[in-house]
Write a protein that holds these residues in place. Structure first.
Motif, PDB file in Angstrom:
ATOM      1  N   HIS A  56      -7.133  -8.412   4.076  1.00  0.00           N
ATOM      2  CA  HIS A  56      -7.113  -6.820   3.917  1.00  0.00           C
ATOM      3  C   HIS A  56      -5.801  -6.245   4.591  1.00  0.00           C
ATOM      4  O   HIS A  56      -5.514  -6.313   5.790  1.00  0.00           O
ATOM      5  N   ALA A  57      -4.836  -5.762   3.820  1.00  0.00           N
ATOM      6  CA  ALA A  57      -3.635  -5.211   4.222  1.00  0.00           C
ATOM      7  C   ALA A  57      -4.020  -3.901   4.467  1.00  0.00           C
ATOM      8  O   ALA A  57      -3.612  -2.990   3.603  1.00  0.00           O
ATOM      9  N   ALA A  58      -4.367  -3.320   5.821  1.00  0.00           N
ATOM     10  CA  ALA A  58      -4.581  -1.892   5.885  1.00  0.00           C
ATOM     11  C   ALA A  58      -3.226  -1.196   6.232  1.00  0.00           C
ATOM     12  O   ALA A  58      -3.293  -0.068   6.092  1.00  0.00           O
TER      13      ALA A  58
ATOM     14  N   VAL B  13       3.395  11.394   4.302  1.00  0.00           N
ATOM     15  CA  VAL B  13       2.413  11.194   3.328  1.00  0.00           C
ATOM     16  C   VAL B  13       2.140   9.670   3.410  1.00  0.00           C
ATOM     17  O   VAL B  13       3.099   9.050   3.154  1.00  0.00           O
ATOM     18  N   ILE B  14       1.171   9.070   3.657  1.00  0.00           N
ATOM     19  CA  ILE B  14       0.538   7.704   3.864  1.00  0.00           C
ATOM     20  C   ILE B  14      -0.453   7.545   2.591  1.00  0.00           C
ATOM     21  O   ILE B  14      -1.354   8.215   2.319  1.00  0.00           O
ATOM     22  N   ASP B  15      -0.320   6.584   1.960  1.00  0.00           N
ATOM     23  CA  ASP B  15      -1.272   6.168   1.048  1.00  0.00           C
ATOM     24  C   ASP B  15      -1.277   4.632   0.903  1.00  0.00           C
ATOM     25  O   ASP B  15      -0.410   3.922   0.644  1.00  0.00           O
ATOM     26  N   LYS B  16      -2.352   4.062   1.063  1.00  0.00           N
ATOM     27  CA  LYS B  16      -2.846   2.498   0.564  1.00  0.00           C
ATOM     28  C   LYS B  16      -1.838   1.807   1.537  1.00  0.00           C
ATOM     29  O   LYS B  16      -1.128   0.872   1.319  1.00  0.00           O
ATOM     30  N   GLY B  17      -1.726   2.336   2.767  1.00  0.00           N
ATOM     31  CA  GLY B  17      -0.919   1.694   3.816  1.00  0.00           C
ATOM     32  C   GLY B  17       0.764   1.553   3.793  1.00  0.00           C
ATOM     33  O   GLY B  17       1.220   1.167   4.757  1.00  0.00           O
TER      34      GLY B  17
END
Length: 313
Positions: free
Chosen positions: A18-20, A206-210
């Motif tokens: 999983h790439a967090a 803004v951060i989304d899906k790493g």
């Protein structure tokens, strides 16, 4: 001026695959309030935990106040305060003892005057001799903040600090944040309450899906990406939008009593004059016009939706 916190190429991939967190680059200025926005699972807490030395990154470098946070985490951590989402306190200790102990953990001398002032600022003074297990949820959250500030850090991370707390604590938090900034403390805030970012932040990320999608001054972001809405209150409600208004993409609201037109206020032509002329040509009478600009929440939702559409395509 050198940033007080510099993140370069930081990523985190767990053993499961999983790439967090993707390759994140971010500079934080000394004394600013920076808000990091993103949905659940976006990577906000992972990034904070990496900077604070709780999670080891897969790749990248982090510099905190001139210290290499990966090679010399102790020196970096000494100037960081962290208010985590979850309660992490000894429930059988008193508020005062817990706060003093946290200060000593970072090698700070007693300085009772500072601790006393801190507890007063957080409305904890009257509860200073109470065991933490006796406190309400909101009071326990205040204790976490007291622990994080006990060693007078230069950087304060607030990870969803007001999630699930009462309005009074939220307001107290806002006051405290402004007071800390006046003292020169750098504050990095993650929140689901976008009005907090709108109220307090100098810059927004803004951060989304790493992935860090954008970083900008709050005012510039709202000017650049914000839209305006014009509501047209009709004299007579209509059942559907006439085909002749299709080019403006207006929508019917309030059971047909209002037309809503969304436009870019920065565009050379907003389309408003031509829309109003067309309404006149069609014999559509209106009694009022009202315009409003989009909020930071609107911008955030649009950005995440646009990313999802791009990924799907």
């Amino acid at each position: 001026m050198q940033p007080i916190l510099s993140v370069r190429g930081v990523s985190k991939t767990y053993a499961s695959g999983h790439a967090a967190l993707g390759s994140v680059d971010l500079d934080i200025r000394k004394g600013e309030i920076f808000a990091l926005l993103g949905p659940n699972g976006a990577g906000k807490t992972t990034l904070i935990n990496i900077v604070c030395g709780i999670v080891t990154p897969t790749a990248g470098t982090i510099t905190v106040g001139g210290h290499d946070a990966i090679r010399d985490p102790r020196s970096a951590r000494r100037i960081i305060g962290l208010v985590p989402q979850e309660l992490a306190v000894d429930m059988f200790e008193t508020v005062l003892a817990t706060t003093r102990y946290s200060r000593r953990l970072f090698g700070r001398a007693g300085h009772d005057a500072y601790i006393d002032e801190l507890l007063r600022d957080l409305s904890l003074w009257d509860k200073r001799n109470a065991k933490i297990m006796e406190l309400s949820g909101g009071m326990k959250r205040r204790v976490l903040i007291a622990k994080a500030l006990s060693h007078e850090p230069d950087i304060l991370f607030l990870d969803e600090p007001t999630a699930g707390v009462d309005v009074a604590l939220r307001r107290d938090m806002w006051k405290l944040v402004h007071k800390l900034r006046e003292r020169g403390t750098t504050i990095i805030l993650t929140t689901h309450y976008i009005e907090e970012a709108e109220e307090m932040a100098d810059r927004v990320g803004v951060i989304d899906k790493g992935r860090l999608m954008l970083v900008d001054e709050k005012a510039a972001l709202m000017k650049k990406l914000g839209k305006r809405e014009m509501d047209i209150a009709l004299v007579e409600p209509m059942a559907r939008v006439p085909d002749e208004l299709a080019e403006w993409q207006v929508t019917l609201e309030d059971e047909g009593a209002r037309l809503r037109y969304v436009f870019d206020a920065q565009a050379e032509r907003t389309g408003i004059p031509s829309l109003l002329r067309k309404l006149g040509e069609l014999g559509i009478a209106f009694k009022d016009l009202d315009t409003s600009k989009s909020s930071l929440e609107d911008i955030f939702v649009d950005l995440v939706a646009a990313r999802d559409e791009g990924v799907a395509a």
